[in-house]
Each structure stands twice: as structure tokens, then as C-alpha cells.
Design a protein around this motif. Structure first.
Motif, short mmCIF file in Angstrom:
data_model
loop_
_atom_site.label_atom_id
_atom_site.label_comp_id
_atom_site.label_asym_id
_atom_site.label_seq_id
_atom_site.Cartn_x
_atom_site.Cartn_y
_atom_site.Cartn_z
N VAL A 140 1.73 35.44 -16.57
CA VAL A 140 0.75 34.36 -16.70
C VAL A 140 1.41 33.14 -17.33
O VAL A 140 1.35 32.04 -16.78
CB VAL A 140 -0.49 34.81 -17.51
CG1 VAL A 140 -1.37 33.62 -17.82
CG2 VAL A 140 -1.27 35.86 -16.74
N THR A 141 2.05 33.32 -18.47
CA THR A 141 2.63 32.16 -19.16
C THR A 141 4.03 31.79 -18.66
O THR A 141 4.43 30.65 -18.77
CB THR A 141 2.69 32.38 -20.68
OG1 THR A 141 3.35 33.62 -20.95
CG2 THR A 141 1.30 32.39 -21.28
N ARG A 142 4.74 32.75 -18.08
CA ARG A 142 6.11 32.46 -17.64
C ARG A 142 6.22 32.09 -16.18
O ARG A 142 7.26 31.58 -15.75
CB ARG A 142 7.01 33.65 -17.94
CG ARG A 142 7.20 33.86 -19.41
CD ARG A 142 8.19 34.94 -19.66
NE ARG A 142 8.39 35.10 -21.09
CZ ARG A 142 9.45 35.64 -21.60
NH1 ARG A 142 10.42 36.07 -20.83
NH2 ARG A 142 9.56 35.76 -22.91
N PHE A 143 5.20 32.37 -15.39
CA PHE A 143 5.26 32.05 -13.96
C PHE A 143 4.06 31.24 -13.50
O PHE A 143 4.21 30.14 -12.98
CB PHE A 143 5.37 33.35 -13.14
CG PHE A 143 5.38 33.11 -11.66
CD1 PHE A 143 6.54 32.68 -11.03
CD2 PHE A 143 4.24 33.30 -10.89
CE1 PHE A 143 6.56 32.44 -9.66
CE2 PHE A 143 4.25 33.07 -9.52
CZ PHE A 143 5.41 32.64 -8.91
N PHE A 144 2.86 31.77 -13.70
CA PHE A 144 1.67 31.14 -13.12
C PHE A 144 1.33 29.80 -13.77
O PHE A 144 1.04 28.83 -13.06
CB PHE A 144 0.47 32.09 -13.16
CG PHE A 144 0.60 33.22 -12.18
CD1 PHE A 144 0.42 33.00 -10.83
CD2 PHE A 144 0.92 34.49 -12.60
CE1 PHE A 144 0.56 34.03 -9.91
CE2 PHE A 144 1.06 35.53 -11.70
CZ PHE A 144 0.88 35.30 -10.35
N ALA A 155 -8.68 24.11 -13.68
CA ALA A 155 -9.42 25.37 -13.85
C ALA A 155 -8.47 26.55 -13.80
O ALA A 155 -8.59 27.50 -14.59
CB ALA A 155 -10.48 25.50 -12.77
N GLY A 156 -7.50 26.52 -12.90
CA GLY A 156 -6.55 27.62 -12.77
C GLY A 156 -5.71 27.81 -14.01
O GLY A 156 -5.49 28.95 -14.45
N ILE A 157 -5.25 26.72 -14.58
CA ILE A 157 -4.43 26.81 -15.79
C ILE A 157 -5.29 27.35 -16.94
O ILE A 157 -4.86 28.23 -17.69
CB ILE A 157 -3.82 25.44 -16.13
CG1 ILE A 157 -2.77 25.08 -15.06
CG2 ILE A 157 -3.19 25.44 -17.52
CD1 ILE A 157 -2.35 23.62 -15.06
N LEU A 158 -6.52 26.87 -17.04
CA LEU A 158 -7.41 27.36 -18.11
C LEU A 158 -7.78 28.83 -17.90
O LEU A 158 -7.80 29.60 -18.86
CB LEU A 158 -8.66 26.49 -18.18
CG LEU A 158 -8.44 25.06 -18.68
CD1 LEU A 158 -9.72 24.24 -18.56
CD2 LEU A 158 -7.91 25.04 -20.09
N ILE A 159 -8.07 29.22 -16.67
CA ILE A 159 -8.39 30.63 -16.39
C ILE A 159 -7.20 31.50 -16.75
O ILE A 159 -7.35 32.57 -17.36
CB ILE A 159 -8.79 30.81 -14.90
CG1 ILE A 159 -10.18 30.22 -14.66
CG2 ILE A 159 -8.76 32.29 -14.51
CD1 ILE A 159 -10.55 30.11 -13.18
N GLY A 160 -6.01 31.06 -16.40
CA GLY A 160 -4.82 31.83 -16.72
C GLY A 160 -4.64 32.02 -18.21
O GLY A 160 -4.39 33.14 -18.68
N LEU A 161 -4.77 30.94 -18.96
CA LEU A 161 -4.54 31.01 -20.40
C LEU A 161 -5.69 31.66 -21.17
O LEU A 161 -5.46 32.37 -22.14
CB LEU A 161 -4.26 29.61 -20.95
CG LEU A 161 -2.93 29.00 -20.52
CD1 LEU A 161 -2.84 27.55 -21.01
CD2 LEU A 161 -1.76 29.82 -21.04
#
Length: 149
Positions: free
Chosen positions: A49-53, A90-96
Motif C-alpha cells: 500500500v505505502t511502497r507501491f500503490f 479518493a484512491g490515495i485516501l482509501i489506501g492510507l
């Protein structure tokens, strides 16, 4: 410069979508495998999540913003640009805020032997992951069709 930003934008979006599709396909299969395979998959997902997405999402968003800045053909008011910015954010927030914590909880639960808890956390992450992948695919379609331009 336009071509460079476009190449970066397409490659980073492809990585983001491709990684998401891999998770949608492989995640349930790895979860069913159980034992070390499940533990390894959850660990990879948690780190990815934090290293790729998130980096792929940020690079997609920044290169998209750069495209709007350097190319006067499309502007901030184009519908597909707004969709792209909204889904990337939204994608970055959902990921984090959802995917990484859910994967971390699943990993901790599985490591302590709480496999129902791990499954519940994993299912939450999988649901949001599928929503995000669908959003990314629809965004890609909006960009190709240049909706609102």
C-alpha cells in the motif's frame, strides 16, 4: 515535455490498476490457501500500500496535473480531469486510511491465530480494493473518451 508526462501518467496508472487487479484476482485465492501463503500475502499487501500503490497513485495524479498545466487543449473544467483528480485523491485516501490499516489488522490477527478476525479485516480491504479498481477503470475510460471536452 507533454509526451514525457503522458508516458509517466499512462505507466503509473497502468501499474496502479494492474496491481489492483492482481489483488482482486490473487487475494481471495491466497486467503483460501491458508497458513504461510496467507501470511506472506497479507504481509506483501500491507507493505505494498505505502511502497507501491500510494506512490503509483501520487505519480498518476502529479503527472495528470502536469499534463493539464503544459497542454492548453484541456483544462481544469474538463469533466475527465475532475474525475481523474477525484478518483486519484479518493484512491490515495482509501489506501492510507482503509487498505493499509485493514491489511495490518489482518496480519496481526493471523499471526496471533485469530483467523476469523484476519478474514474479516481482509474482506474489508478486499471490498474497498474492488471499489477502487472499478473507480480506476471507469476513470481510465473517462480519460480515453475525454468526457466533458
Amino acid at each position: 515535455m507533454l509526451e514525457l508526462f503522458l508516458i509517466i501518467h499512462i505507466l503509473s496508472a497502468a501499474a496502479w490498476i494492474g496491481g489492483g487487479l492482481l489483488n482482486v484476482f490473487a487475494g481471495p485465492r491466497m486467503a483460501k490457501a491458508g497458513g504461510p501463503a496467507t501470511m506472506a500475502w497479507i504481509g506483501v499487501l500491507s507493505e505494498s500500500v505505502t511502497r507501491f500503490f500510494v506512490p503509483a497513485g501520487v505519480l498518476t495524479a502529479l503527472s495528470g496535473i502536469a499534463l493539464v498545466i503544459v497542454d492548453d487543449q484541456f483544462g481544469w473544467t474538463s469533466l475527465f480531469v475532475g474525475i481523474g483528480i477525484g478518483v486519484a485523491t479518493a484512491g490515495i485516501l482509501i489506501g492510507l486510511m482503509i487498505l493499509r490499516p485493514s491489511a495490518k489488522k489482518a496480519l496481526e490477527a493471523a499471526a496471533s491465530g485469530d483467523f476469523p478476525g484476519a478474514a474479516a479485516s481482509g474482506q474489508k480491504a478486499a471490498k474497498w480494493g474492488r471499489i477502487l479498481v472499478l473507480g480506476l477503470i471507469l476513470t481510465e475510460a473517462a480519460m480515453v473518451l475525454r468526457l466533458g471536452s
